[in-house]
Each structure stands twice: as structure tokens, then as C-alpha cells.
Design an enzyme around this catalytic site. Structure first.
Site, short mmCIF file in Angstrom:
data_model
loop_
_atom_site.label_atom_id
_atom_site.label_comp_id
_atom_site.label_asym_id
_atom_site.label_seq_id
_atom_site.Cartn_x
_atom_site.Cartn_y
_atom_site.Cartn_z
N GLY A 208 67.65 96.55 13.96
CA GLY A 208 67.63 95.94 15.30
C GLY A 208 68.68 94.86 15.40
N ASN A 209 68.54 93.99 16.38
CA ASN A 209 69.47 92.87 16.52
C ASN A 209 68.75 91.69 17.16
OD1 ASN A 209 69.81 93.10 19.51
ND2 ASN A 209 70.55 95.13 18.92
N HIS A 210 69.47 90.60 17.35
CA HIS A 210 68.83 89.34 17.78
C HIS A 210 68.62 89.23 19.29
CE1 HIS A 210 68.90 87.69 13.81
NE2 HIS A 210 70.21 87.87 13.70
N SER A 211 68.93 90.25 20.05
CA SER A 211 68.80 90.13 21.52
C SER A 211 67.35 89.83 21.92
CB SER A 211 69.24 91.43 22.18
OG SER A 211 68.84 91.45 23.53
N ALA A 276 71.27 95.41 24.31
CA ALA A 276 72.00 95.41 23.03
C ALA A 276 71.50 96.64 22.26
CB ALA A 276 71.73 94.13 22.28
#
Ligand code: CTP
Length: 398
Positions: A208-211, A276
Site C-alpha cells: 500500500g502507500n501513505h495516502s 494513489a
């Protein structure tokens, strides 16, 4: 603009209540339907007879009608209204609103409302200056209620300072503008993507990512405030959104987001893809938790579908497609490349090098490029304000 609009005016116990009949006349002259609700104290300051004559409706005060034993549904009233105005709003009712107290018909109606709420405080100088009043105003603003600030002048007590209810003509203009704004995109259908996608490695782990999805959610709100019907395809975020005009579809993976977007896109006028999206996903996610004894040295990845590029291919001439670009270097050149390669009308560039911009911040700073070659810089602001600017730029482009 006001013809047929349904407005509830909640009047509370303040001497400035005498100004409200003037406001009612202005609104009625423009064709608005006005329903007045008084708090029990308010009727000592302005007569129900005057108000019911001007509004051509009985003035409401109590939950129960003692004459016929019927009761007044605050839920129906809350749903009926296109806008609620509390004017004048006393310190007492404001404090109750800030704390969810619901001990009269007006307060329960405001709690049940789904429409925009405007509040115009009026009180004596020192009451207005008191920190508790300021805290309560801050709280009401955090509920997205809109403040009509009191003005400076002579107060009923004889003191001079800030605390006077804004003049009826000015309140009338503010409400007219609010309706004008809320009609700008009426009938338009908008698709927004927001938040991160999570690509499973196994049932408990993901890529995943930090969005946080905040920017996209604020864009959805800004469109809804202008009257558009919004479909928000939202990745894995915990924020709950319960607003009329915003239809939320929660997804987890890029594949799920792709499917929702492709299904919705043919029927929308504007699409803004701010999510994102993970560019890669594990090729073969394990269906059971991978145990640490079975050490894994590599996870084989494969690309996810590029949703924006696909919508760019499908785009018809009358549709507007807006993408985002999150860059760390060569920002402008990379953004313009994406604008052209993905057949976009507009791209919003976020640079991770700008302080206060990007994932997880309350603020953002963006630059907007259009396919016509224009470039607009939006300075550092809170994300809701940036969202409004982005929506205004899209409207200007249309
Ligand atoms: N996007 C998308 N589907 C993907 C990847 C990205 O719809 N699988 C969209 C994003 O929502 C954003 C835009 O494409 O509007 C650009 O995303 P970004 O991650 O900046 O760029 P990429 O196209 O993925 O290219 P790169 O990672 O090489 O910068």
C-alpha cells in the site's frame, strides 16, 4: 435563484430578533419558502404573529401542538429544508448546538438536518469575546456550519464593539450567493477516486502507500457543495463520509477500483482521479497467512491496470478528465508528460519536495496544468480550500 428554495430560520432569544421580519420579507419577495422555528425564549423578542403573517406559515416552537395533540416532526423539517439559518444565534443556543444538546424543537431540527447550516451570532460584547464562545464557534465551523460574523457597532447594552447581528440585506446576499453556488453544477455527474489501494500479499499483509484520501474526499465535497452528484470510489481509508450527493463505493484493490470506474465513466461529465493507486500487485497472493518459517525471499509482482490511462482512451469529447501527478523530481515535465500520454484535460501536480504538501498533511500546495497550455499555482492552503480551487479551475476550464 431563490424561487422555491426551502429555508428554515431558527430565531433564538436575542434582542436582534427584531431584524428577522425584514429578512423574511426579502426572502419571500424572491420566491423562497420560509419556515420559522423559535426557541421558547425567542417569542419574548419577536411575535409569532408577525412572523407567521410574513411567512404565510404557522411559526413552530414546541414539539407538541396542545390544541390537537399532534407532534411536530423535527426529522421531516430537517429533511425538508434546503438551508437552515440560525439568526440571531444566542450564546446559549450556540453552546447547546456545539454539544449536541437537543432540548427544543429548533435544536433537534438542526441535529436532523442534512442541508447547509448558516449561523449568525448576536450577543453582547463581553459574551462574544469570551473564550467559550470562541471555542463553540470553532466547533460549529468544524461541523461545516457556515459563520455569518457579527459586526461592530452599538449594542443593546449601550456598549460598543463586535456582537451586532449582521444586517438583513447582507444576510440575504450571503444566502442568495450560497444558493447560486449550490446550483453551479446541478445535474452534472462526477466521478472521483481517492485514497490508497491495498494489494494483498496474503490475507493479513498488503502492498500500500501513505495516502489518507483526504484530498480526494475534499474534492468530492467541493463538487457536492456546487450541486453535482458525486460518485466517490474510495480506496482503503477509515474516514466515514455520510453526505447527501456523495455516493461512496469502497474498494480495496486497484482491480476493484478499475472495475467501478470503468462501469461509471460512460455516464459522468467530469472525472477526477486523485487516488494513489498501487502500480504493482503480488502476482499470486497466498490464500493463507505466510508463516515465517517458510522464509520468502521474493514476492513476484505484476502491474495493476492504469485506470486513468484507460479512461483517457474511452473519453468522449464532452467529458472532462482530470488526473493527479505525485512527483519527486522533474515535476513539471513529468506532469505534462502524463497529461499528454493519458489524454487528460487537466493535471494537478503535487510535489513531495514542497513542505506541507502530499500524504497525511492537512494542507497541500499544487500546480494545475491544462491541455491548453495554462499553468496555475495554488499556494499552500488547507486541503478543503485547495479542493475548492481545483473545482473552480475545472469549472473555468469547462
Ligand atoms: N493512476 C491510476 N491507475 C493506476 C496508477 C495511477 O488511475 N494504476 C492515476 C492516479 O490516480 C493519478 C495518476 O494516475 O491521477 C498519476 O499517478 P502517479 O502515481 O503519479 O503516476 P503513474 O501514472 O502511476 O506513473 P509513475 O508512477 O511512473 O509516476
Amino acid at each position: 435563484m431563490l424561487k422555491g428554495k426551502k429555508i428554515i430560520i431558527g430565531i433564538t432569544g436575542s434582542i436582534a430578533a427584531y431584524k428577522i421580519p425584514f429578512l423574511v420579507r426579502l426572502l419571500k419577495k424572491q420566491g423562497a419558502e420560509v419556515q420559522v422555528i423559535l426557541t421558547p425564549f425567542a417569542k419574548d423578542f419577536v411575535t409569532p404573529l408577525t412572523l407567521s403573517t410574513l411567512t404565510e406559515k404557522p411559526v413552530l416552537i414546541d414539539f407538541f401542538n396542545e390544541k390537537d395533540g399532534s407532534w411536530c416532526s423535527h426529522i421531516e423539517l430537517g429533511l425538508w429544508a434546503d438551508l437552515i439559518l440560525l439568526a440571531p444565534l444566542s450564546a446559549n443556543t450556540m453552546a447547546k448546538m456545539a454539544n449536541g444538546i437537543a432540548d427544543n424543537l429548533l435544536l433537534t431540527t438542526v441535529l436532523s438536518a442534512r442541508c447547509p447550516v448558516y449561523f449568525a451570532p448576536a450577543m453582547d460584547l463581553d459574551m462574544y469575546k469570551h473564550p467559550s464562545t470562541h471555542e463553540n464557534i470553532k466547533k460549529l465551523k468544524s461541523f461545516a456550519y457556515k459563520l455569518i460574523e457579527p459586526v461592530e457597532g452599538e449594542l443593546a447594552s449601550g456598549l460598543k464593539g463586535v456582537g451586532r447581528l449582521e444586517e438583513p440585506e447582507i444576510i440575504f446576499d450571503i444566502l442568495s450567493d450560497a444558493f447560486a453556488e449550490s446550483d453551479t453544477l446541478k445535474g452534472k455527474h462526477v466521478l472521483i477516486t481517492a485514497g490508497p489501494t491495498h494489494e494483498p500479499i496474503d490475507p493479513v499483509r498488503f502492498i500500500g502507500n501513505h495516502s489518507t484520501g483526504k484530498m480526494g474526499i475534499e474534492i468530492a465535497r467541493a463538487f457536492a457543495n456546487k450541486g453535482a452528484t458525486v460518485n466517490l470510489v474510495l480506496g482503503s481509508v477509515s474516514m466515514s463520509i455520510d453526505e447527501p450527493n456523495i455516493n461512496v463505493m469502497q474498494v480495496q484493490t486497484a482491480e476493484e477500483m478499475y472495475e467501478q470506474c470503468v462501469a461509471l465513466f460512460p455516464d459522468v461529465n467530469i472525472a477526477v482521479l486523485s487516488a494513489a493507486v498501487a502500480d504493482f500487485k503480488p502476482s499470486k497472493p497466498a490464500n493463507k497467512k505466510i508463516k515465517k518459517e517458510k522464509s520468502v525471499s521474493t514476492i513476484k509482482l505484476e502491474p495493476t491496470p492504469d485506470i486513468l490511462a484507460e479512461l483517457g482512451k474511452q473519453k468522449k469529447n464532452d467529458q472532462i478528465l482530470v488526473g493527479f501527478a505525485l512527483e519527486t523530481d522533474n515535476e513539471e515535465a513529468n506532469a505534462i508528460k502524463k497529461l499528454n500520454n493519458k489524454n487528460l484535460d487537466m493535471i494537478v501536480l503535487n510535489s513531495l519536495n514542497d513542505e506541507g504538501a502530499g500524504f497525511g498533511t492537512a494542507t497541500n500546495k499544487v500546480t494545475i496544468f491544462t491541455k491548453n497550455g495554462s499553468k496555475t499555482e495554488i499556494p499552500l492552503k488547507t486541503k478543503d480550500k485547495v479542493a475548492r480551487d481545483i473545482v473552480d479551475q475545472i469549472i473555468a476550464f469547462i
